[in-house]
Design an enzyme around this catalytic site. Sequence first.
Site, PDB file in Angstrom:
ATOM      1  N   ASN A  53      11.088   1.714   1.960  1.00 43.98           N
ATOM      2  CA  ASN A  53       9.709   1.216   2.091  1.00 43.98           C
ATOM      3  C   ASN A  53       9.753   0.050   3.072  1.00 43.98           C
ATOM      4  O   ASN A  53      10.175  -1.042   2.711  1.00 43.98           O
ATOM      5  CB  ASN A  53       9.183   0.748   0.726  1.00 43.98           C
ATOM      6  CG  ASN A  53       7.834   0.050   0.849  1.00 43.98           C
ATOM      7  OD1 ASN A  53       7.143   0.203   1.861  1.00 43.98           O
ATOM      8  ND2 ASN A  53       7.457  -0.705  -0.169  1.00 43.98           N
ATOM      9  N   TRP A  54       9.296   0.334   4.289  1.00 43.43           N
ATOM     10  CA  TRP A  54       9.361  -0.721   5.317  1.00 43.43           C
ATOM     11  C   TRP A  54       8.305  -1.804   5.114  1.00 43.43           C
ATOM     12  O   TRP A  54       8.333  -2.813   5.796  1.00 43.43           O
ATOM     13  CB  TRP A  54       9.174  -0.093   6.696  1.00 43.43           C
ATOM     14  CG  TRP A  54      10.412   0.518   7.264  1.00 43.43           C
ATOM     15  CD1 TRP A  54      11.615   0.691   6.640  1.00 43.43           C
ATOM     16  CD2 TRP A  54      10.568   1.011   8.597  1.00 43.43           C
ATOM     17  NE1 TRP A  54      12.509   1.272   7.513  1.00 43.43           N
ATOM     18  CE2 TRP A  54      11.894   1.482   8.708  1.00 43.43           C
ATOM     19  CE3 TRP A  54       9.726   1.119   9.697  1.00 43.43           C
ATOM     20  CZ2 TRP A  54      12.392   2.041   9.885  1.00 43.43           C
ATOM     21  CZ3 TRP A  54      10.221   1.680  10.863  1.00 43.43           C
ATOM     22  CH2 TRP A  54      11.543   2.133  10.965  1.00 43.43           C
ATOM     23  N   LYS A  55       7.348  -1.560   4.237  1.00 45.34           N
ATOM     24  CA  LYS A  55       6.217  -2.487   4.084  1.00 45.34           C
ATOM     25  C   LYS A  55       5.604  -2.732   5.473  1.00 45.34           C
ATOM     26  O   LYS A  55       5.613  -1.823   6.304  1.00 45.34           O
ATOM     27  CB  LYS A  55       6.658  -3.790   3.420  1.00 45.34           C
ATOM     28  CG  LYS A  55       7.521  -3.554   2.186  1.00 45.34           C
ATOM     29  CD  LYS A  55       7.723  -4.811   1.406  1.00 45.34           C
ATOM     30  CE  LYS A  55       8.779  -4.594   0.349  1.00 45.34           C
ATOM     31  NZ  LYS A  55       8.551  -5.342  -0.837  1.00 45.34           N
ATOM     32  N   HIS A  79       1.990   0.768  -5.343  1.00 45.97           N
ATOM     33  CA  HIS A  79       3.014  -0.281  -5.205  1.00 45.97           C
ATOM     34  C   HIS A  79       2.450  -1.579  -5.773  1.00 45.97           C
ATOM     35  O   HIS A  79       1.256  -1.853  -5.651  1.00 45.97           O
ATOM     36  CB  HIS A  79       3.388  -0.447  -3.728  1.00 45.97           C
ATOM     37  CG  HIS A  79       4.592  -1.289  -3.519  1.00 45.97           C
ATOM     38  ND1 HIS A  79       4.541  -2.664  -3.577  1.00 45.97           N
ATOM     39  CD2 HIS A  79       5.892  -0.960  -3.297  1.00 45.97           C
ATOM     40  CE1 HIS A  79       5.765  -3.144  -3.390  1.00 45.97           C
ATOM     41  NE2 HIS A  79       6.601  -2.128  -3.209  1.00 45.97           N
ATOM     42  N   GLU A 102       2.506  -4.460  -4.732  1.00 49.00           N
ATOM     43  CA  GLU A 102       1.818  -5.314  -3.743  1.00 49.00           C
ATOM     44  C   GLU A 102       0.385  -4.832  -3.538  1.00 49.00           C
ATOM     45  O   GLU A 102      -0.511  -5.635  -3.300  1.00 49.00           O
ATOM     46  CB  GLU A 102       2.615  -5.327  -2.427  1.00 49.00           C
ATOM     47  CG  GLU A 102       3.901  -6.143  -2.591  1.00 49.00           C
ATOM     48  CD  GLU A 102       5.037  -5.753  -1.661  1.00 49.00           C
ATOM     49  OE1 GLU A 102       4.820  -5.013  -0.686  1.00 49.00           O
ATOM     50  OE2 GLU A 102       6.178  -6.201  -1.935  1.00 49.00           O
ATOM     51  N   GLU A 156       9.640  -0.157 -10.727  1.00 47.44           N
ATOM     52  CA  GLU A 156       9.865  -1.325  -9.880  1.00 47.44           C
ATOM     53  C   GLU A 156       9.425  -2.594 -10.627  1.00 47.44           C
ATOM     54  O   GLU A 156       8.248  -2.978 -10.560  1.00 47.44           O
ATOM     55  CB  GLU A 156       9.055  -1.204  -8.587  1.00 47.44           C
ATOM     56  CG  GLU A 156       9.462  -0.049  -7.709  1.00 47.44           C
ATOM     57  CD  GLU A 156       9.239  -0.371  -6.238  1.00 47.44           C
ATOM     58  OE1 GLU A 156      10.190  -0.206  -5.467  1.00 47.44           O
ATOM     59  OE2 GLU A 156       8.138  -0.802  -5.868  1.00 47.44           O
ATOM     60  N   GLY A 216      11.713  -7.900  -3.737  1.00 52.92           N
ATOM     61  CA  GLY A 216      11.818  -8.869  -2.654  1.00 52.92           C
ATOM     62  C   GLY A 216      12.315 -10.236  -3.101  1.00 52.92           C
ATOM     63  O   GLY A 216      12.235 -11.203  -2.342  1.00 52.92           O
ATOM     64  N   SER A 264      15.008  -5.042  -5.102  1.00 52.08           N
ATOM     65  CA  SER A 264      16.204  -5.689  -4.544  1.00 52.08           C
ATOM     66  C   SER A 264      17.451  -4.812  -4.630  1.00 52.08           C
ATOM     67  O   SER A 264      18.559  -5.320  -4.810  1.00 52.08           O
ATOM     68  CB  SER A 264      16.448  -7.061  -5.192  1.00 52.08           C
ATOM     69  OG  SER A 264      15.344  -7.921  -4.920  1.00 52.08           O
ATOM     70  N   GLY A 305      13.120  -1.621  -0.355  1.00 51.51           N
ATOM     71  CA  GLY A 305      12.305  -2.369   0.593  1.00 51.51           C
ATOM     72  C   GLY A 305      13.167  -3.012   1.660  1.00 51.51           C
ATOM     73  O   GLY A 305      13.597  -2.368   2.619  1.00 51.51           O
ATOM     74  N   GLY A 306      13.455  -4.314   1.487  1.00 52.89           N
ATOM     75  CA  GLY A 306      14.151  -5.099   2.511  1.00 52.89           C
ATOM     76  C   GLY A 306      15.395  -4.430   3.083  1.00 52.89           C
ATOM     77  O   GLY A 306      15.570  -4.391   4.305  1.00 52.89           O
TER      78      GLY A 306
HETATM   79  C1  PEP Z   1       9.735  -2.288  -2.568  1.00 50.25           C
HETATM   80  O1  PEP Z   1       9.016  -2.870  -1.779  1.00 50.25           O
HETATM   81  O2  PEP Z   1       9.383  -1.204  -3.052  1.00 50.25           O
HETATM   82  C2  PEP Z   1      11.005  -2.901  -2.931  1.00 50.25           C
HETATM   83  C3  PEP Z   1      11.714  -2.388  -3.886  1.00 50.25           C
HETATM   84  O3  PEP Z   1      11.359  -4.009  -2.207  1.00 50.25           O
HETATM   85  P1  PEP Z   1      12.788  -4.747  -2.209  1.00 50.25           P
HETATM   86  O4  PEP Z   1      13.842  -3.668  -2.168  1.00 50.25           O
HETATM   87  O5  PEP Z   1      12.787  -5.588  -0.976  1.00 50.25           O
HETATM   88  O6  PEP Z   1      12.866  -5.529  -3.465  1.00 50.25           O
END
Ligand code: PEP
Length: 252
Positions: free
Chosen positions: A9-11, A98, A100, A169, A175, A213, A234-235
Site C-alpha cells: 500500500n503505497w498510500k 483502510h 486512514e 490492521e 506507520g 509496520s 505500507g512504508g
Molecule cells: C498500511 O498502510 O496498510 C500499513 C500497514 O502501513 P505500515 O506498513 O506503514 O504500517
Amino acid sequence: MRKKLIAGNWKMNGSQSFNSDWVKVIQGALSDLGMKHLPDTMVCVPSPYLSQMGALLQSCPIALGAQDVSAHPKGAYTGEVSLSMLEDLGAEGVIIGHSERRAYHFESDLTVAQKVKATMATKITPIVCFGETQEQRQSGQTQSVIAAQLKAVTDVLAPDFDRLVIAYEPVWAIGTGLTATPEQAQEVHAFIRAQLSAKTCHANALKILYGGSMNAQNAAALLSLPDVDGGLIGGASLVAQDFVKIIASAGV
Ligand code: PEP
C-alpha cells in the site's frame, strides 16, 4: 492450503520516475531471488498512477491494485473513482476501509460494506481492513470492535464471501513502527476466522492478511503463523528491495 498474498500500500506516495525505478529494482531483485513459485503479490498505488503502473507491471509478476473505490457506478461524485474505471485500467484488487480513510474521510462501517458489496459484483478483489485503536485494545475491546466492523461487511455479503480478503490492521501499529506480536496477531486472526466460520463454510479458504509496520525483519515470524495468510505493507513496500524480502519471507 491458502496461498499467501503480499500486497503493498503505497498510500499517497510515488511519482512517475519513482514508479519506474521501483519496478526496475523489483524486477532485478525478483530474478536474483530465483524463486520458482511466488506468493500472490500486488501493489496498490495512487489512482493517478494506475495507468502508468499497469503498463510497467506487464513485465513483472505483481498485480495492480488501487487504494479506494466508490460504491457508486458513475455520475455526479466529484473526485471519486469507480469500479469500472479500475477495471478499465487493469486493477485486480482494491483496498477498502483502510483506517486512514475511516479516520480522515469519516468512512463508516456501512460505507465500507457498500464498497465491498459493489466490488464483489466485479472481478476485482476487495481487501477490506479492520483494526482496533490503542485505546480500544487497552480497554479490552479488541474483539468487540473487530466483530462489529466484520459484521457490517458480512451482513451485506452473506452468504457469498468468495474472493473476500480481510486485512487485520491494528491502528496503533500502522506507520508507527509498533508491530503486533505474533501472539497478538494470531489471536485476532483466529478470532476473525471463527467469526467467518459462523457465516460461511468456506472460512478456511479466505485469506486474512496482517498489516501494521510489517517489514523485512519481522515478516517471516508473522507470515509463518497459522492464520496469517499474507501481509498488507505500507512504508516497507515503497522500498523495492524490502518489499522483495517480504515476498521471499512468505514462501508460497
Ligand atoms: C498500511 O498502510 O496498510 C500499513 C500497514 O502501513 P505500515 O506498513 O506503514 O504500517
